[in-house]
Design a protein around this motif. Sequence first.
Motif, PDB file in Angstrom:
ATOM      1  N   MET A 113      37.848  30.369  71.482  1.00 29.66           N
ATOM      2  CA  MET A 113      36.832  29.508  70.732  1.00 29.66           C
ATOM      3  C   MET A 113      37.952  28.399  70.172  1.00 29.66           C
ATOM      4  O   MET A 113      37.247  27.047  70.129  1.00 29.66           O
ATOM      5  N   LEU A 114      38.996  28.509  69.784  1.00 28.88           N
ATOM      6  CA  LEU A 114      39.693  27.563  69.244  1.00 28.88           C
ATOM      7  C   LEU A 114      40.407  26.582  70.166  1.00 28.88           C
ATOM      8  O   LEU A 114      40.195  25.361  70.000  1.00 28.88           O
ATOM      9  N   GLN A 115      40.735  27.375  71.327  1.00 20.66           N
ATOM     10  CA  GLN A 115      41.077  26.656  72.497  1.00 20.66           C
ATOM     11  C   GLN A 115      39.924  25.613  72.949  1.00 20.66           C
ATOM     12  O   GLN A 115      40.343  24.396  73.466  1.00 20.66           O
ATOM     13  N   GLU A 116      38.809  26.094  73.131  1.00 20.36           N
ATOM     14  CA  GLU A 116      37.595  25.392  73.514  1.00 20.36           C
ATOM     15  C   GLU A 116      37.183  23.986  72.544  1.00 20.36           C
ATOM     16  O   GLU A 116      36.984  23.118  72.978  1.00 20.36           O
ATOM     17  N   ASN A 117      37.412  24.451  71.326  1.00 22.99           N
ATOM     18  CA  ASN A 117      37.255  23.244  70.501  1.00 22.99           C
ATOM     19  C   ASN A 117      38.168  21.935  70.674  1.00 22.99           C
ATOM     20  O   ASN A 117      37.965  21.015  70.537  1.00 22.99           O
ATOM     21  N   LEU A 118      39.500  22.580  70.810  1.00 19.71           N
ATOM     22  CA  LEU A 118      40.593  21.607  70.943  1.00 19.71           C
ATOM     23  C   LEU A 118      40.205  20.614  72.256  1.00 19.71           C
ATOM     24  O   LEU A 118      40.547  19.624  72.366  1.00 19.71           O
ATOM     25  N   HIS A 154      45.022  23.291  64.678  1.00 23.75           N
ATOM     26  CA  HIS A 154      44.887  24.278  65.677  1.00 23.75           C
ATOM     27  C   HIS A 154      46.457  24.979  65.863  1.00 23.75           C
ATOM     28  O   HIS A 154      46.465  26.454  65.932  1.00 23.75           O
ATOM     29  N   PHE A 155      47.558  24.381  65.939  1.00 26.16           N
ATOM     30  CA  PHE A 155      48.799  24.896  66.472  1.00 26.16           C
ATOM     31  C   PHE A 155      49.577  25.147  65.164  1.00 26.16           C
ATOM     32  O   PHE A 155      50.626  26.094  65.468  1.00 26.16           O
ATOM     33  N   ASN A 156      49.305  24.729  64.058  1.00 29.24           N
ATOM     34  CA  ASN A 156      50.102  25.320  62.581  1.00 29.24           C
ATOM     35  C   ASN A 156      49.370  26.343  62.059  1.00 29.24           C
ATOM     36  O   ASN A 156      49.804  26.893  61.119  1.00 29.24           O
ATOM     37  N   LEU A 157      47.918  26.473  62.209  1.00 30.93           N
ATOM     38  CA  LEU A 157      47.340  27.419  61.400  1.00 30.93           C
ATOM     39  C   LEU A 157      46.180  28.369  62.059  1.00 30.93           C
ATOM     40  O   LEU A 157      46.261  29.658  61.974  1.00 30.93           O
ATOM     41  N   LEU A 158      45.507  27.771  62.863  1.00 30.13           N
ATOM     42  CA  LEU A 158      44.350  28.414  63.236  1.00 30.13           C
ATOM     43  C   LEU A 158      44.946  29.531  64.618  1.00 30.13           C
ATOM     44  O   LEU A 158      44.568  30.845  64.422  1.00 30.13           O
ATOM     45  N   LEU A 159      45.534  28.858  65.516  1.00 28.17           N
ATOM     46  CA  LEU A 159      45.983  29.624  66.794  1.00 28.17           C
ATOM     47  C   LEU A 159      47.101  30.687  66.335  1.00 28.17           C
ATOM     48  O   LEU A 159      47.288  31.635  66.736  1.00 28.17           O
ATOM     49  N   PRO A 160      48.108  30.157  65.287  1.00 29.36           N
ATOM     50  CA  PRO A 160      49.132  31.128  64.792  1.00 29.36           C
ATOM     51  C   PRO A 160      48.399  32.279  64.216  1.00 29.36           C
ATOM     52  O   PRO A 160      49.039  33.519  64.230  1.00 29.36           O
ATOM     53  N   SER A 161      47.321  32.135  63.566  1.00 28.45           N
ATOM     54  CA  SER A 161      46.533  33.233  62.894  1.00 28.45           C
ATOM     55  C   SER A 161      46.222  34.352  64.005  1.00 28.45           C
ATOM     56  O   SER A 161      46.348  35.480  63.750  1.00 28.45           O
ATOM     57  N   VAL A 162      45.941  33.749  64.966  1.00 23.46           N
ATOM     58  CA  VAL A 162      45.478  34.536  65.892  1.00 23.46           C
ATOM     59  C   VAL A 162      46.461  35.313  66.792  1.00 23.46           C
ATOM     60  O   VAL A 162      46.612  36.560  67.072  1.00 23.46           O
ATOM     61  N   PHE A 163      47.627  34.541  67.141  1.00 21.29           N
ATOM     62  CA  PHE A 163      48.652  35.238  67.712  1.00 21.29           C
ATOM     63  C   PHE A 163      49.479  36.479  66.761  1.00 21.29           C
ATOM     64  O   PHE A 163      49.769  37.367  67.099  1.00 21.29           O
TER      65      PHE A 163
END
Length: 582
Positions: free
Chosen positions: A120-125, A202-211
């Motif tokens: 979902m995050l990747q799609e939003n970006l 996305h790269f500093n907060l949202l995606l790191p949380s998923v990773f």
Amino acid sequence: MSWGTELWDQYDNLSIHTNRGIEALDKYASFVRDRVAIESEYATKLRRLVKNYQPKKKEEEDNEFTSIQAFRNLLKEISDLAGQREVVSETLQLQIIQGVTLLSKTLREERKKCLNDGTMLQENLRTQLSSLERAKRNYEKAYRESEKAVEGYKKADMDLNLSRAEVERYKNTMTAKIQQSDDAKNEYANQLQKTNNLQQQHFNLLLPSVFNRLQELDEKRTRGIREFIIGAADVESSVAPIIARCMEGIVKAGESINEKEDSFKVIERYQSGFPQPTDIPFEDLSKVSPENLNDSQYINGPSNHLTLKGTISAKQIRKRVGIFNIFGSNKNSLTVDGQKEDFSDLPPNQRRKKLLAKIAELEHKIIQETNARDGLMKMKIVYEANSSLGNPMTVEGQLNESEHKLEKLRADFKKYQGYLEKANQLQVANNSPQSNRNQLQNGHRTSRHSNGSADDHHDEGEDHPDDAGSLSSSSASPESGLGTSHTSLPGSGQGSANENAIGEDAYYETEVEALNPLGTCRALYPFEATSEGSIPMTEGEELQVIEIDQGDGWTRVRRANNSNGWDEGFVPTSYIECTLFA
């Protein structure tokens, strides 16, 4: 270090890695499941092995041998070992396999959520980047059109052939295009700012949380595998002490085997109690009447005591009519196994053992039946005191039946005690060391009985109880319990003084003389003197041999004592190891 910081651009690789990790966990679960199947099959086959090699009912008589007892103990330990393998199998099934299965299911669900959030995050970006790209293209188009409009207006303004109205139209078109270019520029700047903000978030907060969630999930899987491997080892270690005790039991069973004891029990089981045949006397035909010639031929020959079962003398064979008395008269009823009720068809030793066992069995049955009768009597008293509990008359019939059983058991017990007493009397008459010193008179063998009389073995057709002979060398063994005798050495007051007087006096004179030792002997087993004329000895004791075995299974020995100088008497030859002087 976290995946969100270091692997911000490795979304696809992290997805593949976490999937492989869960597959490795499932693979370990399959390994443990196959091991559980092997453990279960191993335990089942061990139990089947133990069952197949359990002693059969017909082999129960061999249980007295130490080697057979050791093998039975071995089977018990193997059965316990199979039980421990079953414990391992069940514990692995309950603790390890179920735990791994539950963890794998949880990890898959968590991974699926993490990947959905990441997707979902990747799609939003990607959507925002697409908007920025459209805004940029619109801005570029509007800018080119505005420049073209400005160029057209400049040409129109310099063209003197155009009217003022036409120049004004070019001016209005230029103004509109410039406004559109400015609007597209503003939209492009706005989308660029939104894209940069979203990309940064996305790269500093949202995606790191998923990773980071994927990292925790993978670490949970790794930690689970570690705990499950250690847990499986703990399951094995928990049964290791019991398995070690099983091994110790097997070693102990092997160490309990005693070849000497087994050999002695073979003697005890198959010993007939008959004496060895004496030398066949020479018969001078010139001094034998013709009518007695046929009756006197080789009565004492080697075949006298060799029968179909090796247990009866030649005279008794003549009394057997038909095949094992099936078609002849039989004073005693036969048991289930075809033996006489009083076991008189067995050798002396075997007969006494059978009688003792039968008496012990009857005694046990009497105790059981007595306890049952006492219980019925108590029940009857309770019913009489409180009729609501039951009718006393219902117990009366059971009491009468119990009394009849007790009477029959007591009668059988008394009957077999009589058989045993009779067998002991025969043994007493024949088992004394000196009564077995048979004499030869007129070429015939005579045996001295407890009353001092002589029995001529040439008596024709008579079935003398003493034809069974004396017990052999180990008949007085502590295990068999045999060997009691009331015949004695001189001075015991037994024996007739007016029969065989010359032979007795000459024999006794040699008995009381101090004989020179013929050698030495060492006691292999302890021996308790249960008959007069015999002396006790302890294992390992050194004695002097003053008279060797005359074929009756007894050796005369003596030892020094502190009171009157010497103790002399007879001991079983099989209990000693002799070293004779050259």
